[in-house]
Design a protein around this motif. Structure first.
Motif, PDB file in Angstrom:
ATOM      1  N   VAL A  56       0.758  -1.100  -0.081  1.00  0.00           N
ATOM      2  CA  VAL A  56      -0.188  -0.056  -0.179  1.00  0.00           C
ATOM      3  C   VAL A  56       0.599   1.517  -0.019  1.00  0.00           C
ATOM      4  O   VAL A  56       1.998   1.146   0.731  1.00  0.00           O
ATOM      5  N   TYR A  57       0.377   2.376  -0.618  1.00  0.00           N
ATOM      6  CA  TYR A  57       1.080   3.482  -0.708  1.00  0.00           C
ATOM      7  C   TYR A  57       0.169   4.425   0.180  1.00  0.00           C
ATOM      8  O   TYR A  57      -1.068   4.288   0.058  1.00  0.00           O
ATOM      9  N   PHE A  58       0.725   5.464   0.622  1.00  0.00           N
ATOM     10  CA  PHE A  58      -0.091   6.705   1.287  1.00  0.00           C
ATOM     11  C   PHE A  58       0.597   7.956   1.140  1.00  0.00           C
ATOM     12  O   PHE A  58       1.829   7.902   1.115  1.00  0.00           O
ATOM     13  N   ALA A  59      -0.177   9.125   0.986  1.00  0.00           N
ATOM     14  CA  ALA A  59       0.575  10.378   0.576  1.00  0.00           C
ATOM     15  C   ALA A  59      -0.203  11.444   1.388  1.00  0.00           C
ATOM     16  O   ALA A  59      -1.353  11.313   1.786  1.00  0.00           O
ATOM     17  N   VAL A  70      -6.237   1.025  -4.196  1.00  0.00           N
ATOM     18  CA  VAL A  70      -7.562   0.351  -3.534  1.00  0.00           C
ATOM     19  C   VAL A  70      -8.106  -0.262  -4.517  1.00  0.00           C
ATOM     20  O   VAL A  70      -8.867   0.421  -5.571  1.00  0.00           O
ATOM     21  N   LEU A  71      -8.197  -1.510  -4.869  1.00  0.00           N
ATOM     22  CA  LEU A  71      -8.776  -2.263  -5.645  1.00  0.00           C
ATOM     23  C   LEU A  71     -10.041  -2.600  -5.334  1.00  0.00           C
ATOM     24  O   LEU A  71     -10.546  -2.442  -4.165  1.00  0.00           O
ATOM     25  N   ASP A  72     -10.965  -3.013  -6.222  1.00  0.00           N
ATOM     26  CA  ASP A  72     -12.176  -3.381  -5.907  1.00  0.00           C
ATOM     27  C   ASP A  72     -12.424  -4.401  -5.078  1.00  0.00           C
ATOM     28  O   ASP A  72     -11.542  -5.428  -4.917  1.00  0.00           O
ATOM     29  N   VAL A 107      -8.994  -1.242   4.665  1.00  0.00           N
ATOM     30  CA  VAL A 107      -8.374  -1.322   3.343  1.00  0.00           C
ATOM     31  C   VAL A 107      -6.880  -1.920   3.402  1.00  0.00           C
ATOM     32  O   VAL A 107      -6.547  -2.689   2.485  1.00  0.00           O
ATOM     33  N   ALA A 108      -6.268  -1.656   4.462  1.00  0.00           N
ATOM     34  CA  ALA A 108      -4.776  -2.326   4.632  1.00  0.00           C
ATOM     35  C   ALA A 108      -5.151  -3.676   4.754  1.00  0.00           C
ATOM     36  O   ALA A 108      -4.342  -4.634   4.011  1.00  0.00           O
ATOM     37  N   ARG A 109      -6.089  -4.206   5.456  1.00  0.00           N
ATOM     38  CA  ARG A 109      -6.163  -5.607   5.383  1.00  0.00           C
ATOM     39  C   ARG A 109      -6.723  -6.441   4.163  1.00  0.00           C
ATOM     40  O   ARG A 109      -6.096  -7.465   3.741  1.00  0.00           O
ATOM     41  N   HIS A 110      -7.444  -5.676   3.337  1.00  0.00           N
ATOM     42  CA  HIS A 110      -7.736  -6.074   2.138  1.00  0.00           C
ATOM     43  C   HIS A 110      -6.597  -6.197   1.100  1.00  0.00           C
ATOM     44  O   HIS A 110      -6.583  -7.032   0.487  1.00  0.00           O
ATOM     45  N   LEU A 111      -5.855  -4.859   1.265  1.00  0.00           N
ATOM     46  CA  LEU A 111      -4.621  -5.069   0.318  1.00  0.00           C
ATOM     47  C   LEU A 111      -3.616  -6.030   0.765  1.00  0.00           C
ATOM     48  O   LEU A 111      -3.104  -6.824   0.010  1.00  0.00           O
ATOM     49  N   ALA A 113      -4.659  -9.035   2.155  1.00  0.00           N
ATOM     50  CA  ALA A 113      -4.952 -10.409   1.645  1.00  0.00           C
ATOM     51  C   ALA A 113      -4.754 -10.384   0.076  1.00  0.00           C
ATOM     52  O   ALA A 113      -4.285 -11.486  -0.358  1.00  0.00           O
ATOM     53  N   GLN A 114      -5.074  -9.457  -0.682  1.00  0.00           N
ATOM     54  CA  GLN A 114      -4.744  -9.330  -2.107  1.00  0.00           C
ATOM     55  C   GLN A 114      -3.131  -9.479  -2.374  1.00  0.00           C
ATOM     56  O   GLN A 114      -2.763 -10.508  -3.386  1.00  0.00           O
ATOM     57  N   HIS A 115      -2.227  -9.175  -1.677  1.00  0.00           N
ATOM     58  CA  HIS A 115      -0.871  -9.393  -1.955  1.00  0.00           C
ATOM     59  C   HIS A 115      -0.647 -10.830  -1.648  1.00  0.00           C
ATOM     60  O   HIS A 115       0.229 -11.463  -2.277  1.00  0.00           O
TER      61      HIS A 115
END
Length: 119
Positions: A56-59, A70-72, A107-111, A113-115
């Motif tokens: 994940v990126y944050f800015a 943030v993917l679907d 969202v971080a949990r979602h990303l 899991a996708q990773h």
């Protein structure tokens, strides 16, 4: 000329104190969810990594902070993130409103899991 940053701390330190506090809390929230994560600057913004690969990126920006990519997700996930979607793949949280760290955590949990699914 665009500023370049050697570390995430340098990046966060370039913002006003109020924004620094939000970025630090975003960082802590992501790190709670992504165990043993690394960090780097990529595309001149902070990236949280596992094994060198970005999760994940944050800015920070003048009036908001953002989270990428943030993917679907399923319907529940989409309902959760819909108020913050700025564009496909980007969530934008206005600094003039309370930042929903619970949404950032989800969202971080979602990303993560996708990773893990693609690793």
């Amino acid at each position: 000329m665009t500023a370049t940053f050697a570390t995430v701390d340098d990046y966060i330190g370039s913002f006003p104190p109020e924004t620094q506090a939000v970025l630090q809390e975003m960082r802590r929230t992501i790190h709670r969810v992504v165990p043993d994560a690394g960090e780097k600057i990529s595309y001149q913004i902070p990236a949280v990594t596992i094994g060198g690969k970005v999760v994940v990126y944050f800015a920070g920006w003048k009036h908001h902070v953002s989270l990428y990519p943030v993917l679907d997700g399923d319907d529940d996930f989409e309902r959760l993130v819909a108020p913050y979607r700025a564009s496909k793949g980007t969530l934008k949280f206005l600094l003039s409103e309370p930042v929903p760290y619970g949404v950032i955590e989800t969202v971080a949990r979602h990303l993560l899991a996708q990773h893990q699914a693609s690793a």
